[in-house]
Design a protein around this motif. Sequence first.
Motif, PDB file in Angstrom:
ATOM      1  N   LEU A   7      42.336  51.112  35.183  1.00  0.00           N
ATOM      2  CA  LEU A   7      42.817  49.783  34.843  1.00  0.00           C
ATOM      3  C   LEU A   7      42.706  48.913  36.098  1.00  0.00           C
ATOM      4  O   LEU A   7      43.396  49.152  37.086  1.00  0.00           O
ATOM      5  N   TRP A   8      41.804  47.930  36.027  1.00  0.00           N
ATOM      6  CA  TRP A   8      41.598  47.021  37.143  1.00  0.00           C
ATOM      7  C   TRP A   8      42.445  45.766  36.929  1.00  0.00           C
ATOM      8  O   TRP A   8      42.486  45.216  35.836  1.00  0.00           O
ATOM      9  N   ALA A   9      43.073  45.301  37.968  1.00  0.00           N
ATOM     10  CA  ALA A   9      43.818  44.042  37.921  1.00  0.00           C
ATOM     11  C   ALA A   9      43.484  43.251  39.177  1.00  0.00           C
ATOM     12  O   ALA A   9      43.527  43.790  40.284  1.00  0.00           O
ATOM     13  N   HIS A  10      43.147  41.980  38.987  1.00  0.00           N
ATOM     14  CA  HIS A  10      42.861  41.099  40.114  1.00  0.00           C
ATOM     15  C   HIS A  10      43.776  39.880  40.041  1.00  0.00           C
ATOM     16  O   HIS A  10      43.795  39.185  39.017  1.00  0.00           O
ATOM     17  N   MET A  11      44.538  39.661  41.102  1.00  0.00           N
ATOM     18  CA  MET A  11      45.369  38.466  41.150  1.00  0.00           C
ATOM     19  C   MET A  11      44.483  37.232  41.161  1.00  0.00           C
ATOM     20  O   MET A  11      43.493  37.176  41.894  1.00  0.00           O
ATOM     21  N   ALA A  12      44.816  36.271  40.307  1.00  0.00           N
ATOM     22  CA  ALA A  12      44.046  35.028  40.191  1.00  0.00           C
ATOM     23  C   ALA A  12      45.027  33.861  40.221  1.00  0.00           C
ATOM     24  O   ALA A  12      45.305  33.239  39.188  1.00  0.00           O
ATOM     25  N   PRO A  13      45.586  33.559  41.379  1.00  0.00           N
ATOM     26  CA  PRO A  13      46.639  32.538  41.461  1.00  0.00           C
ATOM     27  C   PRO A  13      46.132  31.164  41.054  1.00  0.00           C
ATOM     28  O   PRO A  13      45.004  30.787  41.349  1.00  0.00           O
ATOM     29  N   THR A  14      46.996  30.426  40.360  1.00  0.00           N
ATOM     30  CA  THR A  14      46.631  29.077  39.928  1.00  0.00           C
ATOM     31  C   THR A  14      46.975  28.041  40.993  1.00  0.00           C
ATOM     32  O   THR A  14      46.503  26.911  40.928  1.00  0.00           O
ATOM     33  N   THR A  15      47.825  28.426  41.954  1.00  0.00           N
ATOM     34  CA  THR A  15      48.148  27.522  43.066  1.00  0.00           C
ATOM     35  C   THR A  15      47.951  28.294  44.364  1.00  0.00           C
ATOM     36  O   THR A  15      46.888  28.851  44.592  1.00  0.00           O
ATOM     37  N   ARG A  16      48.966  28.303  45.224  1.00  0.00           N
ATOM     38  CA  ARG A  16      48.850  29.046  46.475  1.00  0.00           C
ATOM     39  C   ARG A  16      48.760  30.545  46.194  1.00  0.00           C
ATOM     40  O   ARG A  16      49.421  31.049  45.294  1.00  0.00           O
ATOM     41  N   PRO A  17      47.971  31.274  47.003  1.00  0.00           N
ATOM     42  CA  PRO A  17      47.824  32.717  46.779  1.00  0.00           C
ATOM     43  C   PRO A  17      49.003  33.503  47.350  1.00  0.00           C
ATOM     44  O   PRO A  17      48.878  34.262  48.325  1.00  0.00           O
ATOM     45  N   ASN A  18      50.178  33.289  46.734  1.00  0.00           N
ATOM     46  CA  ASN A  18      51.370  33.973  47.207  1.00  0.00           C
ATOM     47  C   ASN A  18      52.116  34.573  46.016  1.00  0.00           C
ATOM     48  O   ASN A  18      51.674  34.466  44.869  1.00  0.00           O
ATOM     49  N   TYR A  19      53.268  35.181  46.295  1.00  0.00           N
ATOM     50  CA  TYR A  19      54.062  35.761  45.219  1.00  0.00           C
ATOM     51  C   TYR A  19      55.042  34.729  44.683  1.00  0.00           C
ATOM     52  O   TYR A  19      56.243  34.794  44.902  1.00  0.00           O
ATOM     53  N   ASN A  20      54.496  33.750  43.949  1.00  0.00           N
ATOM     54  CA  ASN A  20      55.347  32.810  43.239  1.00  0.00           C
ATOM     55  C   ASN A  20      55.963  33.521  42.035  1.00  0.00           C
ATOM     56  O   ASN A  20      55.618  34.654  41.708  1.00  0.00           O
ATOM     57  N   LEU A  21      56.883  32.869  41.367  1.00  0.00           N
ATOM     58  CA  LEU A  21      57.616  33.519  40.282  1.00  0.00           C
ATOM     59  C   LEU A  21      56.710  33.947  39.133  1.00  0.00           C
ATOM     60  O   LEU A  21      56.899  35.004  38.530  1.00  0.00           O
ATOM     61  N   GLN A  22      55.700  33.127  38.823  1.00  0.00           N
ATOM     62  CA  GLN A  22      54.775  33.503  37.754  1.00  0.00           C
ATOM     63  C   GLN A  22      53.983  34.748  38.138  1.00  0.00           C
ATOM     64  O   GLN A  22      53.764  35.634  37.309  1.00  0.00           O
ATOM     65  N   MET A  23      53.548  34.822  39.386  1.00  0.00           N
ATOM     66  CA  MET A  23      52.795  35.995  39.826  1.00  0.00           C
ATOM     67  C   MET A  23      53.666  37.244  39.746  1.00  0.00           C
ATOM     68  O   MET A  23      53.209  38.308  39.293  1.00  0.00           O
ATOM     69  N   LEU A  24      54.907  37.136  40.172  1.00  0.00           N
ATOM     70  CA  LEU A  24      55.808  38.282  40.091  1.00  0.00           C
ATOM     71  C   LEU A  24      56.000  38.710  38.642  1.00  0.00           C
ATOM     72  O   LEU A  24      56.020  39.906  38.326  1.00  0.00           O
ATOM     73  N   ARG A  25      56.171  37.727  37.745  1.00  0.00           N
ATOM     74  CA  ARG A  25      56.323  38.047  36.329  1.00  0.00           C
ATOM     75  C   ARG A  25      55.090  38.773  35.788  1.00  0.00           C
ATOM     76  O   ARG A  25      55.191  39.764  35.051  1.00  0.00           O
TER      77      ARG A  25
END
Length: 318
Positions: A64-82
């Motif tokens: 299972l591959w997962a790649h973070m694709a942030p919509t704003t800054r490439p950080n751990y914002n609340l949406q990314m954590l969710r």
Amino acid sequence: MIESGRFNQDDIAMGNDMSDRNSSVAEPAASTATESPGAAIGARSALFDLGQIDVEWDPAMATLWAHMAPTTRPNYNLQMLRDIRMWQTEAKRLFDEGALPLQYMVLGSRFPGVFNLGGDLELFAAAIERRDLPSLVDYGHACIDVVHRAWRNADIPVISIALAQGDALGGGFEALLCFDVIVAERRARFGLPEMLFGLFPGMGAYSILARKLGRRMAEKMILSGKVYSAEEMYDMGIVTILADDGEGEAAVRDYIAGNRPHHAGHVGVFAAGRRVDPLEYGELKDIVENWAETALKLDPKDLRLMRRLASAQTRLTR
């Protein structure tokens, strides 16, 4: 592979108010059962419809591959954590139901030159200015929920692999440390720069580095704020595989192909390591609450630097 879908941000957008912790790290919605496991994975599971993570299932490699694709800054914002939390919990649900016979979970990033730059500095600064300790604590709890689950490989008998094709700083580095295997391209850099603005990494860095390198080395890395090269991290034993630039994904595939025949034994070895040096949630919780209290002691100069760093992250997206 099954390509992930893209979400409608208006449907699941999260506010900046962290008083409702469940909204930031909500459990995945139940998906409709189907007769075909393939249909359940590809069409019904929320796992393939995340907002800031692209998820792909490679059945040939049971990966299972997962790649973070942030919509704003490439950080751990609340949406990314969710989204990371949903990646973890939904993968386990599908595995337990027999719909996803995975053996490897890989996390990388789609953001050019960046794995992840860590905590949401704008959120930190705003909460500190408001003297809002509960918001800082809630954010920290959301982070360690993800970290602790990552440390346990989402309670699935898999090998977890982090793929760093760019910088992993602050919380981005903390997240990498949870994985069984770290593959890094030579251009990647790693570090814990929080001391630059008078803070310390509170979401697992000390706990995990102390287990991997010893307390003195953990303290040295944290107190210095030094940024390390991928080669330095490899020499220290943090990076497992050092790949040439652009060859990171191929290195992951080679690792899986070469080690898959012995998958069960590898899972057992990494599980034994977690048993020898267990990481309890209570330890992370105590440290993150200390972190939040320390954050409120920062002076205006530290906050100005924090906001400048946040602005620099924003410029990367333009």
